[in-house]
Write an enzyme that holds these catalytic residues in place. Structure first.
Site, mmCIF file in Angstrom:
data_model
loop_
_atom_site.group_PDB
_atom_site.id
_atom_site.type_symbol
_atom_site.label_atom_id
_atom_site.label_comp_id
_atom_site.label_asym_id
_atom_site.label_seq_id
_atom_site.Cartn_x
_atom_site.Cartn_y
_atom_site.Cartn_z
ATOM 1 C CB SER A 1 -0.944 -0.037 1.210
ATOM 2 O OG SER A 1 -1.921 0.961 1.136
ATOM 3 C CG ASP B 1 -5.399 -3.771 -3.991
ATOM 4 O OD1 ASP B 1 -6.007 -2.786 -3.541
ATOM 5 O OD2 ASP B 1 -4.271 -4.111 -3.583
ATOM 6 C CG HIS C 1 -5.308 -2.634 -0.223
ATOM 7 N ND1 HIS C 1 -4.316 -2.513 -1.183
ATOM 8 C CD2 HIS C 1 -4.905 -1.840 0.812
ATOM 9 C CE1 HIS C 1 -3.381 -1.698 -0.765
ATOM 10 N NE2 HIS C 1 -3.700 -1.277 0.455
#
Length: 479
Positions: free
Chosen positions: A292, A356, A449
């Site tokens: 991320s 994602d 994610h």
């Protein structure tokens, strides 16, 4: 957050300052083109109207500032809720389950969680409790760096004691330290990373793992939603929020090559640590990783090394591995980085799992100009990987993709109950992640994610996906 800064290093920029916004003035941005006349926006004099004339661009500025403003106002209650939720999940874990907790309450023997203990898990950690490396993936296997990197990226969300115990006792590697770095613009220690050294391989390997966006950290989310950017001569445009998190100094001319040796800014502190560690062993290498936001910082780190012409360090960089990484710059920046990665023979793998949402942000269109680069390894929900130029549905929001996303989310929810019987107990999913899978029926990009699917992808995916872009690199490892 304080956002004022010296912009002398860049003649082209677009900076947002949500802390100075008023609701009426924010609404007016949708109808007026002159950004430089707004207190919460800053760009070169005379450039505001030309650069922000489209309604789409002004809408994105409106959304970015509004979201940041909301996050700032909710910062304390969000952090409070997150800490209580994590404490409750760890309370259940410490007492095995809810039934045992009730029994322990009656007996007066409730085991209370300790937030600084090596067993206390973050919310991200509760989504995937695995700490062991896949013992079937050994050094020399083309998957080794990816498998090690994703676990380091996942563990980076935990407290120092947890990270140290995992690295030392489970991975049998040397823990070099976990750090909270200063963000000059948020005026807090909001950037985290840790370092480890793997002496079980030859040459020995140092891993730098940047922590991603914590679920209940408003400051980190503000960095994600800040669409400010700076253009650097010869490099292109880079995401302002990510650069600030990496350690862009507030009072200097951009990225000075040297500042105080004992700086607490992430880039400078980590660079100094790497210099000292690598000087002790002329054969040692290092890799950089993150999930991320951590992935964005991982690829920006060598970008600033290249800006500073740190050839010695770049030659020791053996790879960049990111997972669910957002876009960090424009097409010119991508071209600059491609040349630097080629020049120093640095493999850069950008892992994207299924739907994602984060790798598909900020938008890649004429409005925002952000572009991906590097080797994209895309995995579908069956963990079948392939190298693609760009992940499917690159900007996420598409009317044609709604039904396929829902169908895929339903499959992922079903898979959460069956995967342990197909792949083994190591792949079992817990109830916290299953709740998130239910959320995915509405917004598919959120559970996708999770680090869980990235760990699964690196373990279950074929090693062949690494070979086309890293053939020579892998041969070097196997010799």
């Amino acid at each position: 957050m304080a956002c004022g800064c010296n912009k002398g290093f860049s003649s082209n920029y677009m900076l947002l300052k949500p802390e100075e916004v008023r609701l009426f003035d924010l609404i007016r941005v949708l109808f007026h083109r002159n950004l430089e006349k707004r207190k919460f926006g800053d760009c070169p004099e005379g450039e505001g109207e030309a650069k922000h004339e489209s309604f789409e661009h002004r809408w994105l500025i409106f959304v970015s500032i509004l979201v940041q403003k909301m996050l700032q106002s909710l910062s304390k209650p969000l952090a409070w809720f997150g800490s209580k939720l994590e404490w409750w999940l760890n309370l259940l874990s410490c007492n095995c389950n809810f039934g045992t907790l009730l029994v322990n309450c009656l007996r007066g023997k409730v085991v209370m969680p300790d937030e600084k203990s090596p067993t206390f898990l973050s919310f991200i950690g509760n989504l995937d409790r695995r700490v062991e490396l896949d013992k079937s993936i050994k050094h020399g296997d083309s998957r080794y760096y990816g498998a090690l990197s994703v676990m380091a990226a996942k563990v980076s969300y935990e407290n120092k004691a947890f990270i140290e115990t995992t690295v030392r006792d489970h991975w049998k590697m040397e823990f070099l330290g976990s750090y909270d770095f200063w963000n000059d613009y948020q005026e807090k220690n909001t950037t985290q990373a840790f370092l480890l050294r793997d002496k079980n391989v030859d040459p020995e390997l140092i891993v730098v793992a940047f922590r991603g966006t914590e679920t209940f950290d408003a400051d980190a989310w503000c960095s994600d939603f800040d669409i400010s950017w700076y253009e650097f001569p010869g490099m292109g445009k880079m995401h302002g929020g990510f650069m600030k998190a990496l350690g862009l100094p507030k009072e200097n001319q951009g990225w000075p090559k040297e500042i105080d040796k004992h700086s607490t800014l992430a880039y400078y502190a980590i660079r100094e640590m790497l210099r000292e560690l690598l000087q002790r062993n002329n054969e040692a290498k290092f890799i950089v990783t993150g999930h991320s936001l951590g992935g964005a910082l991982a690829i920006l780190f060598p970008a600033i090394l290249a800006l500073h012409e740190e050839a010695w360090l770049l030659e020791r960089l053996d790879g960049v591995y990111t997972f669910g990484q957002p876009r960090v710059g424009d097409e010119k920046f991508g071209q600059f980085m491609k040349e630097q990665l080629r020049k120093y023979s640095i493999p850069y793998y950008r892992f994207v799992y299924s739907n994602d949402i984060v790798p598909r942000l900020p938008y890649d269109d004429t409005t925002l100009m952000f572009k991906h680069f590097g080797t994209c390894i895309y995995y579908n929900s069956f963990y079948k990987g392939k190298i693609v130029e760009e992940e499917p549905n690159k900007n996420y929001y598409s009317p044609l993709s709604v039904i396929p996303k829902i169908i895929n989310a339903i499959w992922e929810l079903i898979r959460s109950f069956t995967i342990r019987y197909i792949e083994g107990a190591d792949y079992e999913e817990g109830n916290v992640l299953r709740v998130l899978r239910i959320v995915g029926l509405v917004v598919a990009g959120i559970p996708a994610h999770s680090p869980q699917d990235y760990v699964n992808a690196t373990r279950l995916g074929s090693p062949d996906v690494y070979l086309p872009a890293a053939d020579d690199h892998d041969k070097t490892h196997q010799e």
